[in-house]
Design a protein around this motif. Structure first.
Motif, PDB file in Angstrom:
ATOM      1  N   MET A  19       0.840  -1.200   0.000  1.00  0.00           N
ATOM      2  CA  MET A  19       0.000   0.000   0.000  1.00  0.00           C
ATOM      3  C   MET A  19       0.875   1.250   0.000  1.00  0.00           C
ATOM      4  N   SER A  20       0.447   2.261  -0.746  1.00  0.00           N
ATOM      5  CA  SER A  20       1.083   3.576  -0.685  1.00  0.00           C
ATOM      6  C   SER A  20       0.519   4.315   0.519  1.00  0.00           C
ATOM      7  N   PHE A  21       1.143   5.423   0.899  1.00  0.00           N
ATOM      8  CA  PHE A  21       0.581   6.193   2.004  1.00  0.00           C
ATOM      9  C   PHE A  21      -0.799   6.722   1.617  1.00  0.00           C
ATOM     10  N   GLU A  22      -0.973   7.070   0.368  1.00  0.00           N
ATOM     11  CA  GLU A  22      -2.283   7.552  -0.106  1.00  0.00           C
ATOM     12  C   GLU A  22      -3.360   6.484   0.153  1.00  0.00           C
ATOM     13  N   GLN A  23      -3.048   5.229  -0.128  1.00  0.00           N
ATOM     14  CA  GLN A  23      -3.996   4.141   0.128  1.00  0.00           C
ATOM     15  C   GLN A  23      -4.234   3.953   1.622  1.00  0.00           C
ATOM     16  N   VAL A  24      -3.191   4.093   2.429  1.00  0.00           N
ATOM     17  CA  VAL A  24      -3.335   3.996   3.884  1.00  0.00           C
ATOM     18  C   VAL A  24      -4.296   5.084   4.363  1.00  0.00           C
ATOM     19  N   PHE A  25      -4.095   6.303   3.881  1.00  0.00           N
ATOM     20  CA  PHE A  25      -4.960   7.406   4.287  1.00  0.00           C
ATOM     21  C   PHE A  25      -6.412   7.126   3.875  1.00  0.00           C
ATOM     22  N   GLU A  93      14.088   5.680  15.682  1.00  0.00           N
ATOM     23  CA  GLU A  93      12.695   5.246  15.846  1.00  0.00           C
ATOM     24  C   GLU A  93      11.768   6.456  15.827  1.00  0.00           C
ATOM     25  N   LEU A  94      12.129   7.473  16.595  1.00  0.00           N
ATOM     26  CA  LEU A  94      11.270   8.649  16.655  1.00  0.00           C
ATOM     27  C   LEU A  94      11.269   9.407  15.330  1.00  0.00           C
ATOM     28  N   SER A  95      12.403   9.469  14.651  1.00  0.00           N
ATOM     29  CA  SER A  95      12.453  10.125  13.337  1.00  0.00           C
ATOM     30  C   SER A  95      11.512   9.444  12.349  1.00  0.00           C
ATOM     31  N   LEU A  96      11.467   8.112  12.376  1.00  0.00           N
ATOM     32  CA  LEU A  96      10.570   7.383  11.481  1.00  0.00           C
ATOM     33  C   LEU A  96       9.108   7.646  11.845  1.00  0.00           C
ATOM     34  N   THR A  97       8.819   7.740  13.143  1.00  0.00           N
ATOM     35  CA  THR A  97       7.471   8.091  13.585  1.00  0.00           C
ATOM     36  C   THR A  97       7.129   9.507  13.118  1.00  0.00           C
ATOM     37  N   GLU A  98       8.056  10.438  13.317  1.00  0.00           N
ATOM     38  CA  GLU A  98       7.831  11.828  12.895  1.00  0.00           C
ATOM     39  C   GLU A  98       7.597  11.919  11.386  1.00  0.00           C
ATOM     40  N   GLU A  99       8.323  11.115  10.625  1.00  0.00           N
ATOM     41  CA  GLU A  99       8.176  11.116   9.173  1.00  0.00           C
ATOM     42  C   GLU A  99       6.751  10.737   8.776  1.00  0.00           C
ATOM     43  N   ILE A 100       6.209   9.690   9.407  1.00  0.00           N
ATOM     44  CA  ILE A 100       4.838   9.275   9.090  1.00  0.00           C
ATOM     45  C   ILE A 100       3.844  10.325   9.579  1.00  0.00           C
ATOM     46  N   VAL A 101       4.036  10.832  10.797  1.00  0.00           N
ATOM     47  CA  VAL A 101       3.129  11.876  11.316  1.00  0.00           C
ATOM     48  C   VAL A 101       3.102  13.068  10.368  1.00  0.00           C
ATOM     49  N   SER A 102       4.260  13.437   9.815  1.00  0.00           N
ATOM     50  CA  SER A 102       4.316  14.604   8.917  1.00  0.00           C
ATOM     51  C   SER A 102       3.559  14.369   7.611  1.00  0.00           C
ATOM     52  N   MET A 103       3.331  13.115   7.248  1.00  0.00           N
ATOM     53  CA  MET A 103       2.535  12.818   6.049  1.00  0.00           C
ATOM     54  C   MET A 103       1.061  13.168   6.260  1.00  0.00           C
ATOM     55  N   THR A 105      -0.661  15.773   6.623  1.00  0.00           N
ATOM     56  CA  THR A 105      -0.576  17.220   6.427  1.00  0.00           C
ATOM     57  C   THR A 105      -1.781  17.899   7.067  1.00  0.00           C
ATOM     58  N   ASP A 106      -1.734  19.217   7.146  1.00  0.00           N
ATOM     59  CA  ASP A 106      -2.867  19.964   7.697  1.00  0.00           C
ATOM     60  C   ASP A 106      -4.153  19.649   6.935  1.00  0.00           C
ATOM     61  N   ASP A 107      -4.061  19.536   5.608  1.00  0.00           N
ATOM     62  CA  ASP A 107      -5.259  19.207   4.809  1.00  0.00           C
ATOM     63  C   ASP A 107      -5.803  17.832   5.163  1.00  0.00           C
ATOM     64  N   SER A 155       6.380  19.026  19.649  1.00  0.00           N
ATOM     65  CA  SER A 155       6.634  20.123  18.711  1.00  0.00           C
ATOM     66  C   SER A 155       5.909  19.930  17.384  1.00  0.00           C
ATOM     67  N   MET A 156       5.451  18.705  17.124  1.00  0.00           N
ATOM     68  CA  MET A 156       4.685  18.424  15.903  1.00  0.00           C
ATOM     69  C   MET A 156       3.183  18.579  16.128  1.00  0.00           C
ATOM     70  N   GLY A 157       2.798  18.942  17.335  1.00  0.00           N
ATOM     71  CA  GLY A 157       1.379  19.092  17.644  1.00  0.00           C
ATOM     72  C   GLY A 157       0.677  17.766  17.884  1.00  0.00           C
ATOM     73  N   VAL A 158       1.449  16.775  18.296  1.00  0.00           N
ATOM     74  CA  VAL A 158       0.934  15.426  18.509  1.00  0.00           C
ATOM     75  C   VAL A 158       1.080  15.091  19.989  1.00  0.00           C
ATOM     76  N   GLU A 159       0.108  14.363  20.523  1.00  0.00           N
ATOM     77  CA  GLU A 159       0.147  13.982  21.930  1.00  0.00           C
ATOM     78  C   GLU A 159       1.128  12.821  22.128  1.00  0.00           C
ATOM     79  N   PRO A 160       2.184  13.024  22.942  1.00  0.00           N
ATOM     80  CA  PRO A 160       3.152  11.937  23.150  1.00  0.00           C
ATOM     81  C   PRO A 160       2.633  10.907  24.150  1.00  0.00           C
ATOM     82  N   LYS A 161       2.960   9.643  23.891  1.00  0.00           N
ATOM     83  CA  LYS A 161       2.657   8.550  24.814  1.00  0.00           C
ATOM     84  C   LYS A 161       3.938   7.750  24.994  1.00  0.00           C
TER      85      LYS A 161
END
Length: 178
Positions: A19-25, A93-103, A105-107, A155-161
């Motif tokens: 699956m592409s990220f577009e398909q995941v979304f 690990e966190l960079s990879l998480t941040e990369e997916i979170v950044s996908m 987008t605001d839209d 800093s990404m506006g995401v709730e950390p757990k």
């Protein structure tokens, strides 16, 4: 503008591969539209496992309608060396998480919020969480990194757990790193 390399990574779950990220979304949107008045948690987290000559990183994406099921998938990244330094591994690990979170987008976030928006007064909710595979306990080897990693996710506006609440990283993703 060139698309992020991450958009070309492949995601999978037990039902689908490649699956592409577009398909995941699209799958997340479809899942939320089934019950738009639900309590949704979009959670992203990464875990890693050092093997003999590689280090495997698994990032999990989970959309949960609390009490009414989940849809989830993973992305695997293999680093062709043993990553023995804990801080380096946790940071990646966190960079990879941040990369997916950044996908998300605001839209895209707006699109997900708009699904539950008409149902807010009936109790519908939507949150985004970053699950970090670290713990704050004194005996936990990762406790010294908690402040740094939590600040990065916030800093990404995401709730950390963190552990024990970071189950996407410490349980779901972990099962695929072996």
């Amino acid at each position: 503008m060139k698309k992020s390399q991450a958009y070309h990574y492949s995601f999978q779950n037990l039902q689908e591969n490649g699956m592409s990220f577009e398909q995941v979304f699209e799958r997340i949107v479809e899942f939320m539209k089934i019950n738009p008045n639900g309590n949704y948690r979009l959670m992203v987290g990464t875990d890693s496992q050092v093997h003999r000559s590689t280090t495997i990183f698994i990032t999990g994406i989970v959309i949960q309608n609390e009490g009414h099921g989940v849809w989830a998938c993973i992305r695997k990244v293999i680093v062709p060396r043993k990553m023995t330094h804990l801080h380096e591994r946790i940071s990646l690990e966190l960079s990879l998480t941040e990369e997916i979170v950044s996908m998300f987008t605001d839209d895209r976030k707006t699109e997900l919020i708009n699904i539950v928006l008409p149902y807010l007064y009936q109790g519908a909710t939507f949150t985004i969480e970053g699950h970090i595979d670290i713990g704050a306990g004194k005996r936990n080897k990762t406790s010294e990194f908690v402040k740094e990693m939590v600040t990065r996710i916030e800093s990404m506006g995401v709730e950390p757990k963190i552990k024990p609440d970071a189950f996407v990283a410490s349980s779901y993703a972990n099962r695929y790193t072996k």
